[in-house]
Structures are given as structure tokens and as C-alpha cells.
Design an enzyme around this catalytic site. Structure first.
Site, mmCIF file in Angstrom:
data_model
loop_
_atom_site.group_PDB
_atom_site.id
_atom_site.type_symbol
_atom_site.label_atom_id
_atom_site.label_comp_id
_atom_site.label_asym_id
_atom_site.label_seq_id
_atom_site.Cartn_x
_atom_site.Cartn_y
_atom_site.Cartn_z
ATOM 1 N N GLU A 1 -6.090 -9.396 -2.434
ATOM 2 C CA GLU A 1 -5.010 -8.560 -2.978
ATOM 3 C C GLU A 1 -3.643 -9.079 -2.524
ATOM 4 O O GLU A 1 -3.546 -9.880 -1.590
ATOM 5 C CB GLU A 1 -5.205 -7.104 -2.558
ATOM 6 C CG GLU A 1 -5.202 -6.919 -1.055
ATOM 7 C CD GLU A 1 -4.500 -5.665 -0.624
ATOM 8 O OE1 GLU A 1 -3.402 -5.374 -1.135
ATOM 9 O OE2 GLU A 1 -5.033 -4.981 0.257
ATOM 10 N N LYS B 1 -7.562 2.547 6.344
ATOM 11 C CA LYS B 1 -6.474 2.503 7.324
ATOM 12 C C LYS B 1 -6.531 3.737 8.232
ATOM 13 O O LYS B 1 -6.738 4.851 7.766
ATOM 14 C CB LYS B 1 -5.140 2.384 6.595
ATOM 15 C CG LYS B 1 -4.943 0.960 6.069
ATOM 16 C CD LYS B 1 -3.588 0.772 5.450
ATOM 17 C CE LYS B 1 -3.629 1.070 3.986
ATOM 18 N NZ LYS B 1 -4.213 0.009 3.176
HETATM 19 N N1 PSU Z 1 -4.843 -3.366 3.807
HETATM 20 C C1 PSU Z 1 -3.970 -3.814 4.754
HETATM 21 N N2 PSU Z 1 -2.627 -3.636 4.501
HETATM 22 C C2 PSU Z 1 -2.161 -3.059 3.320
HETATM 23 C C3 PSU Z 1 -3.100 -2.606 2.336
HETATM 24 C C4 PSU Z 1 -4.421 -2.793 2.652
HETATM 25 O O1 PSU Z 1 -4.377 -4.326 5.814
HETATM 26 O O2 PSU Z 1 -0.948 -2.957 3.141
HETATM 27 C C5 PSU Z 1 -2.609 -1.976 1.014
HETATM 28 C C6 PSU Z 1 -3.694 -2.104 -0.062
HETATM 29 O O3 PSU Z 1 -3.108 -2.756 -1.165
HETATM 30 C C7 PSU Z 1 -4.089 -0.690 -0.415
HETATM 31 C C8 PSU Z 1 -2.782 0.016 -0.217
HETATM 32 O O4 PSU Z 1 -4.602 -0.579 -1.704
HETATM 33 O O5 PSU Z 1 -2.322 -0.563 1.019
HETATM 34 C C9 PSU Z 1 -2.965 1.527 -0.218
HETATM 35 O O6 PSU Z 1 -1.777 2.129 -0.651
HETATM 36 P P1 PSU Z 1 -1.775 3.698 -1.069
HETATM 37 O O7 PSU Z 1 -2.151 4.419 0.199
HETATM 38 O O8 PSU Z 1 -0.354 3.982 -1.511
HETATM 39 O O9 PSU Z 1 -2.766 3.860 -2.172
#
Ligand code: PSU
Ligand code: MN
Length: 306
Positions: A27, A161
Site C-alpha cells: 500500500e 494499529k
Molecule cells: N499501517 C501502517 N501505517 C499506516 C497504515 C497502515 O503501519 O499509516 C494506513 C493504512 O493505509 C490503513 C490506514 O488502511 O492507515 C487506516 O486509516 P483509517 O483508520 O483512516 O481507515
């Protein structure tokens, strides 16, 4: 007049897919919004090298000038890492970005969707999005979960996360039918931490076992994702006490600043990186590196299946 191309595979990725060779999707939101410059570009390049060393072709995914690109060259990767104000695109943003010729990095939801459309089965990231703490007020649940509940892709990650409500996220994944296998682990990883303390129902020990589950998904007609939950090594994890202390500060700061929606995840990750003097960043990177390598090995096992 622009062409009507909305999805474009690099030559290398297209060649590998048609030959049945291993390919791993990566990604781009982690590059543009998850890591500080200039480290982010180094990491983007390094992750591709790790995938190659594991025997697979890397396919970093992003949308550039309205075209969803599967496999980026160096100039494109540099754009993702450095372009000011680059958007963060979830799955729902893809059609609008294509039509309006916008550029943006893709989250897990957008990347999974595009990878599956391109015929890529294995995807590596850091930590998934999920249910945010305080969901009862904000109803903030990452679109990652919804996409994974209807996309057949294997996502190698270090759990979700740790800024999130991990037990609630696991409940949602159960409800939505997403399979989770701990890689060499009986507990769900904690992103920056080796373990979240939450149990997982399935444990696998090898890339071959992951590929066997994928084959069984095909035979059963399963249309949901497989999450291979791969913990950051104990030695590389963030100190749990430091993690808990700085995360509490980060959540309070986000509330004070009124940060919501797409901005909340990057805000919290950045606060943690600063508040731990970079230690959270190192743990995050260790996790992502391990996931890129394991994804490469799983893609290779998947290609070698009989
Ligand atoms: N994993 C990481 N760092 C990130 C992300 C994932 O180590 O920044 C990103 C991914 O793209 C994931 C996003 O889909 O954070 C989630 O964002 P949200 O909570 O707004 O859906
Ligand atoms: Mn959200």
C-alpha cells in the site's frame, strides 16, 4: 483528451501475473501519511527490495492523475513519498479520483480492492485500520474492515494499529467473516507491540500453511480475506509502558485538537513517533519489514501450489 484508462499494471507486474509468478501488493498510505519524510521514500524502496529477496515481484499501488497504478517506477514512488497534499484514498474514493483525475495514496481498503481486481492475492502492510476507541460516539470504523469482508485477499499485517479498540475490531472481523491466523503466535499482535493480549483461534507456522488456507478458500468459494497476523519480534517491539503512556497522551491531544475522520490515524501515529523519540517508528518499520518478507514467502508458496 485523457484516455479512459482507470487501472494500469506495470509491465513487470503484468508479466509476473500472466506467468503465475509470485506478486505482493504494497500500500502507499503508509508511505505518504504513515511515515515522515525523507525516511518514507527509503522505506518504500526497501520494502520492494525485501519482497524481491523473498522471491516475489512487488506491486506498490497508488492513484496518479486518475489512474490506479499497480506497480510503481522510481519516479512514481518518489511522487507518492514527496508530493505535498497528496490525498489518502479509501475504496470509496477510487471512482471519484479516477473521474476527476486526482492523485492519492491508497489505504488498505483501496489497495486490497485494486490488488484483487488486478489478480494479486497477497498484500503486505503494517497494521490494519479498525474500530476506533470511542466508537459509540464517533462511529469511526475503518473501511479496511468492510473491504476485507468482501475481498478475497491475503493480508499480512502486524494486527491492527494499537491506537484502536483492538477487542472491538476483532469482534467486527468475526462478525464480517474474515479469517485470522496468527503466524507462529496464539495471540493477535499489537502492531508496535509483539502481542495485543487477545487470543486468535488459528495458528499457522509456515508460508505453506497460509497457501493451504488460500487454496481451501478457493475450493469452498469463500469471498472474504485471510489475515495473516505476524507479530513484530519481541526484541523489536516498543516498550509497552512507554507505548501506553504516550498513546494516552496522543488520544487526549487528538480530542483537544478535535481531530476526526481520515486525519485521526496519521495524527496519532505522528504523535506517537514524536512522543517516543522515534522508537514507535522503529517498531512500526520492523513490523512492516517482517510483513513484506513473509508476504513474499507466502506469494511464492501460493505460486508453487499444485
Ligand atoms: N499501517 C501502517 N501505517 C499506516 C497504515 C497502515 O503501519 O499509516 C494506513 C493504512 O493505509 C490503513 C490506514 O488502511 O492507515 C487506516 O486509516 P483509517 O483508520 O483512516 O481507515
Ligand atoms: Mn476512519
Amino acid at each position: 483528451m485523457p484516455t479512459n484508462t482507470v487501472l494500469s499494471l506495470s509491465k513487470e507486474v503484468a508479466g509476473a501475473l500472466s506467468a503465475g509468478d509470485p506478486v505482493v501488493a504494497l500500500e502507499s498510505t503508509i508511505i505518504s501519511h504513515g511515515l515522515p519524510q525523507p525516511r518514507n521514500l527509503e522505506v518504500a524502496v526497501e520494502l520492494e527490495e525485501i519482497v524481491r529477496a523473498a522471491g516475489a515481484v512487488p506491486a506498490t499501488i497508488a492513484v496518479l492523475d486518475g489512474v490506479a497504478r499497480i506497480g510503481l517506477d522510481e519516479a512514481e514512488l518518489t511522487r507518492v513519498a514527496t508530493e505535498p497534499g497528496l490525498r489518502k484514498l479509501g475504496q470509496r474514493d477510487l471512482a471519484a479520483a479516477a473521474a476527476l483525475r486526482a492523485s492519492g495514496a491508497t489505504t488498505v481498503s483501496a489497495t486490497s480492492f485494486l490488488a484483487a481486481r488486478a489478480g494479486i492475492r497477497v498484500f503486505a502492510t503494517g497494521g490494519l485500520g479498525g474500530v476506533h476507541r470511542g466508537w459509540t460516539d464517533s462511529q469511526d470504523e475503518s473501511a479496511d474492515l468492510d473491504t476485507l469482508s468482501r475481498t478475497k485477499i491475503t493480508v499480512v499485517c502486524a494486527g491492527v494499529k494499537s491506537i484502536l479498540d483492538v477487542p472491538a475490531t476483532l469482534q467486527r472481523l468475526e462478525t464480517r467473516g474474515v479469517t485470522i491466523a496468527g503466524f507462529g503466535s496464539d495471540t493477535f499482535p499489537g502492531f508496535y507491540l509483539h502481542s495485543s493480549g487477545e487470543p486468535v483461534d488459528w495458528r499457522i507456522e509456515s508460508p505453506d500453511e497460509a497457501a493451504a488456507i488460500m487454496l481451501a478458500q478457493d475450493r469452498l468459494g469463500t469471498e472474504t480475506a485471510l489475515i495473516v497476523a505476524n507479530p513484530v519480534p519481541q526484541a523489536a517491539q516498543l516498550d509497552p509502558a512507554l507505548h501506553d503512556r504516550v498513546l494516552a497522551e496522543a488520544l487526549a491531544a487528538a480530542e483537544r485538537a478535535g481531530v476526526t475522520g481520515q486525519a485521526i490515524t496519521p495524527f496519532l501515529l505522528e504523535f506517537l513517533a514524536e512522543g517516543t523519540k522515534g522508537a514507535s517508528l522503529e517498531a512500526n518499520l520492523a513490523a512492516v519489514r517482517g510483513n513484506a518478507r513473509l508476504a513474499g514467502l507466502i506469494a511464492a508458496a501460493w505460486s508453487a501450489r499444485d
